[in-house]
Scaffold this active site. Sequence first.
Site, PDB file in Angstrom:
ATOM      1  N   LYS A   1       0.846  -1.205   0.000  1.00 55.93           N
ATOM      2  CA  LYS A   1       0.000   0.000   0.000  1.00 55.93           C
ATOM      3  C   LYS A   1       0.879   1.252   0.000  1.00 55.93           C
ATOM      4  O   LYS A   1       0.639   2.181  -0.762  1.00 55.93           O
ATOM      5  CB  LYS A   1      -0.883   0.018   1.240  1.00 55.93           C
ATOM      6  CG  LYS A   1      -1.622   1.337   1.466  1.00 55.93           C
ATOM      7  CD  LYS A   1      -2.475   1.348   2.722  1.00 55.93           C
ATOM      8  CE  LYS A   1      -1.707   1.695   3.950  1.00 55.93           C
ATOM      9  NZ  LYS A   1      -1.454   3.139   4.160  1.00 55.93           N
ATOM     10  N   ASN A   2       1.905   1.270   0.843  1.00 55.73           N
ATOM     11  CA  ASN A   2       2.702   2.492   1.000  1.00 55.73           C
ATOM     12  C   ASN A   2       3.733   2.697  -0.104  1.00 55.73           C
ATOM     13  O   ASN A   2       4.499   3.655  -0.063  1.00 55.73           O
ATOM     14  CB  ASN A   2       3.350   2.523   2.389  1.00 55.73           C
ATOM     15  CG  ASN A   2       2.300   2.693   3.468  1.00 55.73           C
ATOM     16  OD1 ASN A   2       1.152   3.038   3.185  1.00 55.73           O
ATOM     17  ND2 ASN A   2       2.671   2.423   4.697  1.00 55.73           N
TER      18      ASN A   2
ATOM     19  N   CYS B   1      -4.664  12.671  12.345  1.00 52.37           N
ATOM     20  CA  CYS B   1      -5.377  11.401  12.253  1.00 52.37           C
ATOM     21  C   CYS B   1      -5.496  10.898  13.691  1.00 52.37           C
ATOM     22  O   CYS B   1      -5.049  11.534  14.630  1.00 52.37           O
ATOM     23  CB  CYS B   1      -4.642  10.420  11.363  1.00 52.37           C
ATOM     24  SG  CYS B   1      -3.103   9.903  12.064  1.00 52.37           S
TER      25      CYS B   1
ATOM     26  N   ARG C   1       0.003  14.992  12.308  1.00 47.03           N
ATOM     27  CA  ARG C   1       0.763  14.450  11.175  1.00 47.03           C
ATOM     28  C   ARG C   1       1.320  15.646  10.390  1.00 47.03           C
ATOM     29  O   ARG C   1       0.742  16.083   9.423  1.00 47.03           O
ATOM     30  CB  ARG C   1      -0.137  13.582  10.299  1.00 47.03           C
ATOM     31  CG  ARG C   1      -0.787  12.391  10.988  1.00 47.03           C
ATOM     32  CD  ARG C   1       0.182  11.289  11.350  1.00 47.03           C
ATOM     33  NE  ARG C   1       0.823  10.680  10.210  1.00 47.03           N
ATOM     34  CZ  ARG C   1       0.301   9.655   9.510  1.00 47.03           C
ATOM     35  NH1 ARG C   1      -0.888   9.222   9.817  1.00 47.03           N
ATOM     36  NH2 ARG C   1       0.960   9.133   8.502  1.00 47.03           N
TER      37      ARG C   1
ATOM     38  N   ASP D   1       4.274   0.572  11.990  1.00 48.59           N
ATOM     39  CA  ASP D   1       3.051  -0.023  11.429  1.00 48.59           C
ATOM     40  C   ASP D   1       2.837  -1.459  11.896  1.00 48.59           C
ATOM     41  O   ASP D   1       1.800  -2.054  11.575  1.00 48.59           O
ATOM     42  CB  ASP D   1       3.088   0.020   9.892  1.00 48.59           C
ATOM     43  CG  ASP D   1       3.048   1.447   9.380  1.00 48.59           C
ATOM     44  OD1 ASP D   1       3.353   1.654   8.195  1.00 48.59           O
ATOM     45  OD2 ASP D   1       2.741   2.352  10.185  1.00 48.59           O
TER      46      ASP D   1
ATOM     47  N   ARG E   1      -8.782  -0.367   4.360  1.00 46.61           N
ATOM     48  CA  ARG E   1      -7.874   0.611   3.746  1.00 46.61           C
ATOM     49  C   ARG E   1      -6.544  -0.042   3.387  1.00 46.61           C
ATOM     50  O   ARG E   1      -5.886   0.342   2.426  1.00 46.61           O
ATOM     51  CB  ARG E   1      -7.605   1.778   4.713  1.00 46.61           C
ATOM     52  CG  ARG E   1      -8.780   2.700   4.942  1.00 46.61           C
ATOM     53  CD  ARG E   1      -8.349   3.907   5.732  1.00 46.61           C
ATOM     54  NE  ARG E   1      -7.144   4.492   5.152  1.00 46.61           N
ATOM     55  CZ  ARG E   1      -6.350   5.345   5.806  1.00 46.61           C
ATOM     56  NH1 ARG E   1      -6.618   5.693   7.041  1.00 46.61           N
ATOM     57  NH2 ARG E   1      -5.273   5.836   5.217  1.00 46.61           N
TER      58      ARG E   1
HETATM   59  C1  EPZ Z   1       4.373   6.859   6.098  1.00 42.03           C
HETATM   60  O1  EPZ Z   1       3.632   7.947   6.609  1.00 42.03           O
HETATM   61  C2  EPZ Z   1       3.372   5.714   6.017  1.00 42.03           C
HETATM   62  N1  EPZ Z   1       2.276   6.093   5.134  1.00 42.03           N
HETATM   63  C3  EPZ Z   1       2.835   5.383   7.407  1.00 42.03           C
HETATM   64  O2  EPZ Z   1       1.998   4.219   7.267  1.00 42.03           O
HETATM   65  C4  EPZ Z   1       4.005   5.040   8.317  1.00 42.03           C
HETATM   66  O3  EPZ Z   1       3.510   4.819   9.627  1.00 42.03           O
HETATM   67  C5  EPZ Z   1       5.019   6.215   8.336  1.00 42.03           C
HETATM   68  O4  EPZ Z   1       5.446   6.503   6.986  1.00 42.03           O
HETATM   69  C6  EPZ Z   1       6.250   5.907   9.167  1.00 42.03           C
HETATM   70  O5  EPZ Z   1       6.891   4.775   8.662  1.00 42.03           O
HETATM   71  C7  EPZ Z   1       2.471   6.101   3.797  1.00 42.03           C
HETATM   72  O6  EPZ Z   1       3.548   5.814   3.315  1.00 42.03           O
HETATM   73  C8  EPZ Z   1       1.286   6.458   2.959  1.00 42.03           C
HETATM   74  P1  EPZ Z   1       6.440  10.243   8.076  1.00 42.03           P
HETATM   75  P2  EPZ Z   1       4.262   9.430   6.578  1.00 42.03           P
HETATM   76  O7  EPZ Z   1       6.297  11.518   7.332  1.00 42.03           O
HETATM   77  O8  EPZ Z   1       5.157   9.592   5.422  1.00 42.03           O
HETATM   78  C9  EPZ Z   1       7.373  13.242  11.553  1.00 42.03           C
HETATM   79  C10 EPZ Z   1       0.078   2.896   7.582  1.00 42.03           C
HETATM   80  O9  EPZ Z   1      -0.453   2.409   8.602  1.00 42.03           O
HETATM   81  N2  EPZ Z   1       7.205  14.226  10.476  1.00 42.03           N
HETATM   82  O10 EPZ Z   1       7.545   9.310   7.725  1.00 42.03           O
HETATM   83  O11 EPZ Z   1       3.140  10.394   6.740  1.00 42.03           O
HETATM   84  C11 EPZ Z   1       6.047  12.571  11.887  1.00 42.03           C
HETATM   85  O12 EPZ Z   1       5.344  13.298  12.884  1.00 42.03           O
HETATM   86  C12 EPZ Z   1       0.597   4.320   7.596  1.00 42.03           C
HETATM   87  O13 EPZ Z   1       0.249   2.260   6.506  1.00 42.03           O
HETATM   88  C13 EPZ Z   1       7.510  15.553  10.723  1.00 42.03           C
HETATM   89  O14 EPZ Z   1       7.901  15.921  11.840  1.00 42.03           O
HETATM   90  O15 EPZ Z   1       5.128   9.417   7.899  1.00 42.03           O
HETATM   91  C14 EPZ Z   1       6.476  11.224  12.384  1.00 42.03           C
HETATM   92  O16 EPZ Z   1       6.841  11.332  13.738  1.00 42.03           O
HETATM   93  C15 EPZ Z   1       0.331   5.018   8.913  1.00 42.03           C
HETATM   94  N3  EPZ Z   1       7.346  16.455   9.727  1.00 42.03           N
HETATM   95  C16 EPZ Z   1       7.727  10.906  11.569  1.00 42.03           C
HETATM   96  O17 EPZ Z   1       8.194  12.184  11.081  1.00 42.03           O
HETATM   97  C17 EPZ Z   1       6.921  16.091   8.471  1.00 42.03           C
HETATM   98  O18 EPZ Z   1       6.813  16.960   7.581  1.00 42.03           O
HETATM   99  C18 EPZ Z   1       7.499   9.979  10.431  1.00 42.03           C
HETATM  100  O19 EPZ Z   1       6.482  10.539   9.636  1.00 42.03           O
HETATM  101  C19 EPZ Z   1       6.625  14.740   8.244  1.00 42.03           C
HETATM  102  C20 EPZ Z   1       6.777  13.823   9.256  1.00 42.03           C
END
Ligand code: EPZ
Length: 428
Positions: free
Chosen positions: A22-23, A117, A122, A311, A403
């Site tokens: 999915k990701n 969420c 996020r 995850d 999802r």
């Molecule tokens: C991706 O989300 C995945 N989703 C998430 O999977 C997964 O949990 C996450 O990566 C972490 O591995 C998709 O790929 C669609 P991040 P993403 O930006 O990219 C902080 C699932 O269940 N951060 O890597 O949105 C954030 O708060 C989903 O399949 C910032 O501070 O996650 C978090 O602590 C849920 N500023 C960390 O980084 C930003 O601009 C990782 O977030 C972005 C993120």
Amino acid sequence: MDKLTIRGGRRLDGEVPIGGAKNAVLPVLAASLLTDQVLEVPNAPRLSDVRTMCEVLRELGSGVEFSSRGGVSVQSAQRPASRTGWDLVRKMRGSVCVLGPLLTRTGRAEVSLPGGCVFGVRPIDVHLKGLEALGAQLRIDHGYIIAEAPRSGLVGAELFLGTAFGSSVTGTMNVMMAATLAKGTTVIHGAACEPEVEDLGNCLLAMGARIHGLGSPRIEIEGVTELKGATHAVLPDRIEAGTYLVAGAIAGGRVRTTGCRPQHLSVLTDRFFEAGYAVERGPDWLEVRSDGQRARPTDVTTQPFPGFPTDLQAQWMALMCRAEGVSLITERIYPDRYMHLPELVRLGARIRRQEAVAIVQGTERLSGAHVTASDLRASAALVLAALVAEGETQVHRVYHIDRGYERIEERLVNLGADILRERDEEGP
Ligand code: EPZ
């Protein structure tokens, strides 16, 4: 709305074929905006998130075709629209991945802020910082990110994309896609190293992009003037595979996930050994063997890849609910990602939380009850716990599960579980 009714106590034996990740498929579909030619993903999983992303692309003027075999083909318009709808982005944060490709292809993008969420804030500050470094002008207006490129287009830059928690997966993806059509070379330091980032990069290479360093924290992209269509099969879903392997450990039996990449689940394999479960591995399969014994208490801390994936945190917690002792689960990526905790307590688990740490006191038995799904992985954890809870469990609001898991009840029934999907009359 549907619910899943599960009667616990059945062993699980058999094989689960693992689908496309999915990701990975969500950003790959967004990459179709980088060209006006056809991008085909032959192994796109049948998930509601994939359908939502396709709706977002249709709103931007793309043509979308689902094939009977499960694949999807997308072709963006000659002149894509610039604005995505709040309603779709609200549903799925992953649609923020259209920001980078839309901006670099057309010079303008208006994408609804994804909002939060159920497991907390996020942010997307990293996405915006990266695009600004490439010359974009960004502002927030009425809940939308308004991004504009200079008339001459985006310009390559050297930038750092790390966050306080490590790196951003979709932030890296957005900037990488934007850089493919920027003028000059972009070097991203602090890039996310998740396999899904590498997979998107491989898709971009097939489209004619010039990228080095995929899978490392330093990715170099040399901008080109245009990209072409491609056919790209995304990598297998390591989180789907991990979820079914945990199901086998919890319920007892032999569960083999086929068509997966064991090297993407080394940390889970290690934790299974610690917890007392045998794991066999082949070139493209993993098998967990369990006689339903209670796990040895085993701590996990979630980290960016190759650490323990956030995850799989909820699923691991479900397994530790019956461990023979106390396990500590520390959530370093999303400190509030514990919506599953009170629902697991309803099934008889004994869990306390201190900030980002969950203290799980394993107990001999869990007992079936009504529980409510909340986020995608928390919902899967409730199904896993229900497999070993005495009596009947009803998991409400299973649209959360749909999802990210293709027909989870069919796959579990094929393994021997007693699980039924029904219309949810009583559901909250
Ligand atoms: C991706 O989300 C995945 N989703 C998430 O999977 C997964 O949990 C996450 O990566 C972490 O591995 C998709 O790929 C669609 P991040 P993403 O930006 O990219 C902080 C699932 O269940 N951060 O890597 O949105 C954030 O708060 C989903 O399949 C910032 O501070 O996650 C978090 O602590 C849920 N500023 C960390 O980084 C930003 O601009 C990782 O977030 C972005 C993120």
